[in-house]
Design a protein around this motif. Structure first.
Motif, PDB file in Angstrom:
ATOM      1  N   GLN A 112       0.840  -1.208   0.000  1.00 56.19           N
ATOM      2  CA  GLN A 112       0.000   0.000   0.000  1.00 56.19           C
ATOM      3  C   GLN A 112       0.873   1.256   0.000  1.00 56.19           C
ATOM      4  O   GLN A 112       0.581   2.223  -0.705  1.00 56.19           O
ATOM      5  N   LYS A 113       1.951   1.226   0.789  1.00 55.17           N
ATOM      6  CA  LYS A 113       2.861   2.373   0.839  1.00 55.17           C
ATOM      7  C   LYS A 113       3.510   2.606  -0.522  1.00 55.17           C
ATOM      8  O   LYS A 113       3.659   3.738  -0.984  1.00 55.17           O
ATOM      9  N   GLU A 114       3.913   1.529  -1.200  1.00 55.80           N
ATOM     10  CA  GLU A 114       4.516   1.642  -2.524  1.00 55.80           C
ATOM     11  C   GLU A 114       3.517   2.186  -3.534  1.00 55.80           C
ATOM     12  O   GLU A 114       3.859   2.984  -4.416  1.00 55.80           O
ATOM     13  N   ALA A 115       2.271   1.752  -3.401  1.00 56.77           N
ATOM     14  CA  ALA A 115       1.237   2.223  -4.327  1.00 56.77           C
ATOM     15  C   ALA A 115       0.923   3.707  -4.089  1.00 56.77           C
ATOM     16  O   ALA A 115       0.663   4.443  -5.037  1.00 56.77           O
ATOM     17  N   GLU A 116       0.925   4.139  -2.835  1.00 60.05           N
ATOM     18  CA  GLU A 116       0.612   5.537  -2.503  1.00 60.05           C
ATOM     19  C   GLU A 116       1.768   6.480  -2.858  1.00 60.05           C
ATOM     20  O   GLU A 116       1.550   7.607  -3.273  1.00 60.05           O
ATOM     21  N   ALA A 117       3.001   6.058  -2.715  1.00 57.94           N
ATOM     22  CA  ALA A 117       4.167   6.917  -2.950  1.00 57.94           C
ATOM     23  C   ALA A 117       4.217   7.446  -4.387  1.00 57.94           C
ATOM     24  O   ALA A 117       4.375   8.652  -4.581  1.00 57.94           O
ATOM     25  N   PRO A 118       4.041   6.639  -5.445  1.00 53.89           N
ATOM     26  CA  PRO A 118       4.096   7.176  -6.814  1.00 53.89           C
ATOM     27  C   PRO A 118       2.944   8.144  -7.100  1.00 53.89           C
ATOM     28  O   PRO A 118       3.111   9.125  -7.794  1.00 53.89           O
ATOM     29  N   LYS A 119       1.763   7.918  -6.545  1.00 47.33           N
ATOM     30  CA  LYS A 119       0.621   8.793  -6.764  1.00 47.33           C
ATOM     31  C   LYS A 119       0.921  10.195  -6.253  1.00 47.33           C
ATOM     32  O   LYS A 119       0.587  11.185  -6.868  1.00 47.33           O
ATOM     33  N   LYS A 120       1.556  10.282  -5.092  1.00 47.82           N
ATOM     34  CA  LYS A 120       1.889  11.582  -4.515  1.00 47.82           C
ATOM     35  C   LYS A 120       2.871  12.323  -5.401  1.00 47.82           C
ATOM     36  O   LYS A 120       2.746  13.508  -5.631  1.00 47.82           O
TER      37      LYS A 120
END
Length: 125
Positions: A112-120
């Motif tokens: 989840q953290k990896e998925a959220e990091a690129p979006k930001k």
């Protein structure tokens, strides 16, 4: 009149380890025969209950028994009762399951953290 008897061994006192029994011999004499102590029998190391399937004998006599008479053919046989062994196995299994669940949750959180990091990053650019 009753015949007086003396102890035949070294210990001359009426202790619990020196119990004697009056026995009449075929010749008509009264003699003292030594009586062995009663064995308490093995108990479970965890809960203290009596162990079934294991003979209750004194320690020296235990050496002369066959292996199958000294223990039960099971994990912790002759040391722990079946109920305690079942609890130990269940506890070990649940601890392993808990470790697996922790690992799965940790992987899910990291994904989840990896998925959220690129979006930001895309939002900022």
């Amino acid at each position: 009149m009753v015949q007086r008897l003396t102890y035949r061994k070294h210990c001359r006192y009426n202790t619990k380890g020196n119990r004697q029994k009056h026995v009449r011999t075929p010749g008509g004499r009264l003699v003292l025969q030594r009586m062995t102590k009663y064995a308490k029998g093995p108990a479970c190391g965890d809960c203290g209950c009596k162990l079934y399937g294991v003979k209750a004998v004194r320690p020296y006599a235990l050496r002369r028994l066959k292996k199958r008479e000294r223990r039960v053919s099971r994990a912790y046989g002759g040391s722990r009762c079946a109920k305690c062994v079942r609890l130990r196995i269940m506890r070990a299994f649940l601890i392993e399951e808990q470790k697996c669940v922790k690992q799965v949750l940790a992987e899910k959180i990291s994904q989840q953290k990896e998925a959220e990091a690129p979006k930001k990053k895309k939002g900022k650019a």
